[in-house]
Design a protein around this motif. Structure first.
Motif, PDB file in Angstrom:
ATOM      1  N   ASP A 312      89.758  26.106  59.236  1.00 51.23           N
ATOM      2  CA  ASP A 312      88.775  26.731  59.723  1.00 51.23           C
ATOM      3  C   ASP A 312      87.710  27.591  59.937  1.00 51.23           C
ATOM      4  O   ASP A 312      87.351  29.254  60.416  1.00 51.23           O
ATOM      5  CB  ASP A 312      88.716  25.686  61.450  1.00 51.23           C
ATOM      6  CG  ASP A 312      89.435  25.123  62.122  1.00 51.23           C
ATOM      7  OD1 ASP A 312      88.413  24.124  61.227  1.00 51.23           O
ATOM      8  OD2 ASP A 312      89.814  24.687  62.834  1.00 51.23           O
ATOM      9  N   GLY A 313      88.223  28.483  58.200  1.00 49.52           N
ATOM     10  CA  GLY A 313      87.683  30.035  57.804  1.00 49.52           C
ATOM     11  C   GLY A 313      88.747  30.452  58.399  1.00 49.52           C
ATOM     12  O   GLY A 313      88.547  31.890  58.259  1.00 49.52           O
ATOM     13  N   LEU A 314      89.733  30.840  59.375  1.00 51.84           N
ATOM     14  CA  LEU A 314      91.016  31.484  59.205  1.00 51.84           C
ATOM     15  C   LEU A 314      92.009  31.880  58.842  1.00 51.84           C
ATOM     16  O   LEU A 314      92.126  30.030  58.463  1.00 51.84           O
ATOM     17  CB  LEU A 314      90.951  32.037  61.037  1.00 51.84           C
ATOM     18  CG  LEU A 314      89.588  32.551  62.041  1.00 51.84           C
ATOM     19  CD1 LEU A 314      90.273  32.371  63.334  1.00 51.84           C
ATOM     20  CD2 LEU A 314      89.466  33.582  61.549  1.00 51.84           C
ATOM     21  N   THR A 315      92.623  32.365  58.258  1.00 52.20           N
ATOM     22  CA  THR A 315      94.010  32.543  58.066  1.00 52.20           C
ATOM     23  C   THR A 315      94.666  32.821  58.830  1.00 52.20           C
ATOM     24  O   THR A 315      94.749  34.721  58.700  1.00 52.20           O
ATOM     25  CB  THR A 315      94.243  32.773  56.603  1.00 52.20           C
ATOM     26  OG1 THR A 315      93.223  32.239  55.307  1.00 52.20           O
ATOM     27  CG2 THR A 315      95.836  33.112  55.806  1.00 52.20           C
ATOM     28  N   LEU A 316      95.731  32.255  59.525  1.00 45.82           N
ATOM     29  CA  LEU A 316      96.842  32.644  59.296  1.00 45.82           C
ATOM     30  C   LEU A 316      97.947  33.620  58.673  1.00 45.82           C
ATOM     31  O   LEU A 316      98.393  33.004  58.015  1.00 45.82           O
ATOM     32  CB  LEU A 316      97.671  32.123  60.810  1.00 45.82           C
ATOM     33  CG  LEU A 316      96.864  31.788  62.165  1.00 45.82           C
ATOM     34  CD1 LEU A 316      95.721  31.302  61.714  1.00 45.82           C
ATOM     35  CD2 LEU A 316      97.856  30.483  62.976  1.00 45.82           C
ATOM     36  N   VAL A 317      97.955  34.411  59.179  1.00 44.84           N
ATOM     37  CA  VAL A 317      99.378  36.107  58.344  1.00 44.84           C
ATOM     38  C   VAL A 317     100.148  36.702  58.918  1.00 44.84           C
ATOM     39  O   VAL A 317      99.856  36.523  60.368  1.00 44.84           O
ATOM     40  CB  VAL A 317      97.948  36.998  57.589  1.00 44.84           C
ATOM     41  CG1 VAL A 317      97.690  36.235  56.417  1.00 44.84           C
ATOM     42  CG2 VAL A 317      98.102  37.498  58.408  1.00 44.84           C
ATOM     43  N   ASP A 318     101.382  36.557  57.832  1.00 48.48           N
ATOM     44  CA  ASP A 318     102.433  37.590  58.094  1.00 48.48           C
ATOM     45  C   ASP A 318     102.314  38.821  58.061  1.00 48.48           C
ATOM     46  O   ASP A 318     101.636  39.488  56.053  1.00 48.48           O
ATOM     47  CB  ASP A 318     103.311  36.637  58.458  1.00 48.48           C
ATOM     48  CG  ASP A 318     104.641  38.086  59.324  1.00 48.48           C
ATOM     49  OD1 ASP A 318     104.696  38.921  59.865  1.00 48.48           O
ATOM     50  OD2 ASP A 318     106.097  37.779  58.300  1.00 48.48           O
ATOM     51  N   GLY A 319     102.283  40.237  58.721  1.00 46.33           N
ATOM     52  CA  GLY A 319     101.813  41.453  57.327  1.00 46.33           C
ATOM     53  C   GLY A 319     100.910  42.295  58.914  1.00 46.33           C
ATOM     54  O   GLY A 319     100.400  43.728  58.242  1.00 46.33           O
ATOM     55  N   VAL A 320     100.574  42.392  59.496  1.00 49.53           N
ATOM     56  CA  VAL A 320      99.100  42.705  60.713  1.00 49.53           C
ATOM     57  C   VAL A 320      99.540  42.940  61.868  1.00 49.53           C
ATOM     58  O   VAL A 320     100.619  41.942  62.078  1.00 49.53           O
ATOM     59  CB  VAL A 320      97.944  41.722  59.820  1.00 49.53           C
ATOM     60  CG1 VAL A 320      97.339  41.748  58.361  1.00 49.53           C
ATOM     61  CG2 VAL A 320      97.972  40.627  60.650  1.00 49.53           C
ATOM     62  N   THR A 321      99.163  43.797  62.093  1.00 52.95           N
ATOM     63  CA  THR A 321      98.800  43.966  63.858  1.00 52.95           C
ATOM     64  C   THR A 321      97.579  44.217  64.583  1.00 52.95           C
ATOM     65  O   THR A 321      96.677  43.812  63.753  1.00 52.95           O
ATOM     66  CB  THR A 321      99.761  45.241  63.825  1.00 52.95           C
ATOM     67  OG1 THR A 321      98.458  46.074  63.001  1.00 52.95           O
ATOM     68  CG2 THR A 321     100.879  45.466  63.561  1.00 52.95           C
ATOM     69  N   ALA A 322      97.611  43.947  65.683  1.00 55.44           N
ATOM     70  CA  ALA A 322      96.243  43.976  66.409  1.00 55.44           C
ATOM     71  C   ALA A 322      95.551  44.547  66.795  1.00 55.44           C
ATOM     72  O   ALA A 322      94.593  44.414  66.180  1.00 55.44           O
ATOM     73  CB  ALA A 322      96.881  43.502  68.018  1.00 55.44           C
ATOM     74  N   GLY A 323      95.637  46.124  66.055  1.00 53.50           N
ATOM     75  CA  GLY A 323      95.465  47.060  66.181  1.00 53.50           C
ATOM     76  C   GLY A 323      94.723  47.392  64.815  1.00 53.50           C
ATOM     77  O   GLY A 323      94.495  48.179  64.776  1.00 53.50           O
ATOM     78  N   LEU A 324      95.055  46.697  64.107  1.00 56.28           N
ATOM     79  CA  LEU A 324      94.330  47.141  62.661  1.00 56.28           C
ATOM     80  C   LEU A 324      92.703  46.840  62.575  1.00 56.28           C
ATOM     81  O   LEU A 324      92.028  45.667  62.955  1.00 56.28           O
ATOM     82  CB  LEU A 324      95.526  45.874  61.481  1.00 56.28           C
ATOM     83  CG  LEU A 324      95.139  47.148  59.936  1.00 56.28           C
ATOM     84  CD1 LEU A 324      96.182  48.446  60.789  1.00 56.28           C
ATOM     85  CD2 LEU A 324      95.957  45.593  59.520  1.00 56.28           C
ATOM     86  N   ASN A 325      91.839  47.505  61.866  1.00 59.65           N
ATOM     87  CA  ASN A 325      90.920  47.666  60.868  1.00 59.65           C
ATOM     88  C   ASN A 325      90.321  46.582  59.412  1.00 59.65           C
ATOM     89  O   ASN A 325      91.118  47.030  58.561  1.00 59.65           O
ATOM     90  CB  ASN A 325      90.004  48.758  60.933  1.00 59.65           C
ATOM     91  CG  ASN A 325      89.331  49.292  62.470  1.00 59.65           C
ATOM     92  OD1 ASN A 325      90.061  48.174  63.706  1.00 59.65           O
ATOM     93  ND2 ASN A 325      89.604  50.311  62.564  1.00 59.65           N
ATOM     94  N   VAL A 326      91.142  45.611  59.880  1.00 59.98           N
ATOM     95  CA  VAL A 326      90.801  44.773  58.533  1.00 59.98           C
ATOM     96  C   VAL A 326      89.522  44.561  58.164  1.00 59.98           C
ATOM     97  O   VAL A 326      88.371  43.395  58.854  1.00 59.98           O
ATOM     98  CB  VAL A 326      91.588  43.173  58.632  1.00 59.98           C
ATOM     99  CG1 VAL A 326      91.326  42.449  57.617  1.00 59.98           C
ATOM    100  CG2 VAL A 326      93.003  43.660  59.555  1.00 59.98           C
TER     101      VAL A 326
END
Length: 346
Positions: A312-326
């Motif tokens: 649905d237009g999102l990608t679940l990834v490993d390697g990021v955190t909640a407070g990151l500005n992506v």
């Protein structure tokens, strides 16, 4: 001469200052901030999603029984069952021509009666010494052989009535009145118990990940909404022709299903919980997958990630955190260390 030029210059200066003409545009000095790229950033959020694999296949009987004529080269006199009929074990399906077999039974009955009489005659006088024991044994063997032939002829006569071996639904009929039966060719095919299921073809890369009793959403012909199904069997064999495995799916409900119909399915593989980012944020190069993140100083940094699931237009990834500005939509203009202006995603 010098005095004249100075005077002209002075006169010109006075004339320009009092002429009333508007001054030219001011000189603009651009700063580094004016040339920064503006990027939209978003914060990863935790999401739980179900990984699914699409598959296609056919509706098939869960188990089937092939009904063959046990007597070959006999004409079919009549057919008593049609496709779609519900039958019970022992129900008549077809009748074969039994005239020649009746004649064989009569002949075998006569041969049996003769052998029985001959054995009875020699057996009655065996103790008198008029006949040898070998003659008695021979007549007894002849009687037993005649009895076996008679039983076989009677069995063949009974088999001229073709009956259903199991309860179920007739889904194929090849028997036609007037034709002759052939060995090994079924006259009818019956779905045992009337049970129909989906036979889906799952690619070999995903077949081994299909869980027992896993859930499946099936799109069936004529139905607007998917039907729930459950994985019954994953065959431990890969078909060399299309590199896929057969996955049998039991279908919930008692709706009538048409054998042979084409079906689409979505097979649940696993439940994944991870941080989700827009799929447009995930970039790839020779070093692997990554996202661009913006640090507090406004500088862009590369963060390697491991994509787990796209949905649905999102990608679940490993390697990021909640407070990151992506960076939500990163293109080829960004480089590691660039300073950018950020805009929060809506």
């Amino acid at each position: 001469m010098g005095t004249v030029l100075a005077g002209v210059a002075a006169f010109a200066g006075v004339s320009l200052s009092g002429s009333g003409a508007e001054p030219g545009p001011p000189t603009v000095t651009r700063t580094a901030a004016d040339t920064m790229l503006s990027v939209t950033v978003t914060a990863p959020r935790e999401k739980t999603a179900v990984e699914r694999v699409p598959a296609t296949g056919l509706l098939v009987p869960r188990e089937e029984a092939a009904v063959m004529a046990e007597v070959a080269n006999v004409r079919i006199l009549g057919v008593a069952a049609e496709v779609g009929d519900r039958v019970r074990r022992g129900d008549r399906l077809a009748v074969l021509d039994a005239e020649s077999l009746r004649l064989q039974v009569q002949q075998m009955e006569a041969d049996h009666a003769k052998a029985r009489d001959e054995y009875a005659r020699v057996n009655s006088i065996r103790d008198s010494g008029a006949v040898s024991k070998s003659i008695v044994t021979e007549k007894k063997s002849a009687l037993e052989a005649a009895k076996a032939r008679l039983d076989e002829a009677r069995l063949a006569l009974r088999r001229t009535v073709v009956t259903a071996p199991e309860d179920g639904t007739v889904f194929e009929r090849r028997a036609t009145a007037g034709t002759v039966t052939a060995a090994g060719e079924p006259l009818f095919r019956i779905a045992k118990g009337g049970e129909v299921e989906a036979d889906l073809r799952v690619p070999e890369g995903d077949a081994g990940r299909v869980p027992p009793q896993g859930r499946v959403a099936l799109s069936l012909p004529g139905l607007d909404t998917p039907v729930a199904g459950t994985v019954r069997l994953v065959t431990p064999r890969i078909d060399a022709s299309d590199r896929s495995a057969s996955v049998r799916v039991s279908i919930a409900g008692d709706r009538p299903l048409m054998i042979g119909a084409f079906v689409h399915g979505a097979v649940d593989l696993a439940t994944v919980t991870a941080f989700a980012v827009p799929s447009t944020a995930v970039q790839r190069d020779a070093q692997g997958a990554f996202v661009w993140a913006v640090e507090d100083g406004g500088r862009v940094v590369r963060r390697p990630v491991l994509p787990l699931l796209r949905q649905d237009g999102l990608t679940l990834v490993d390697g990021v955190t909640a407070g990151l500005n992506v960076v939500a939509r990163a293109g080829s203009l960004l480089r590691s260390g660039d300073r950018v202006k950020t805009v929060e995603a809506r």
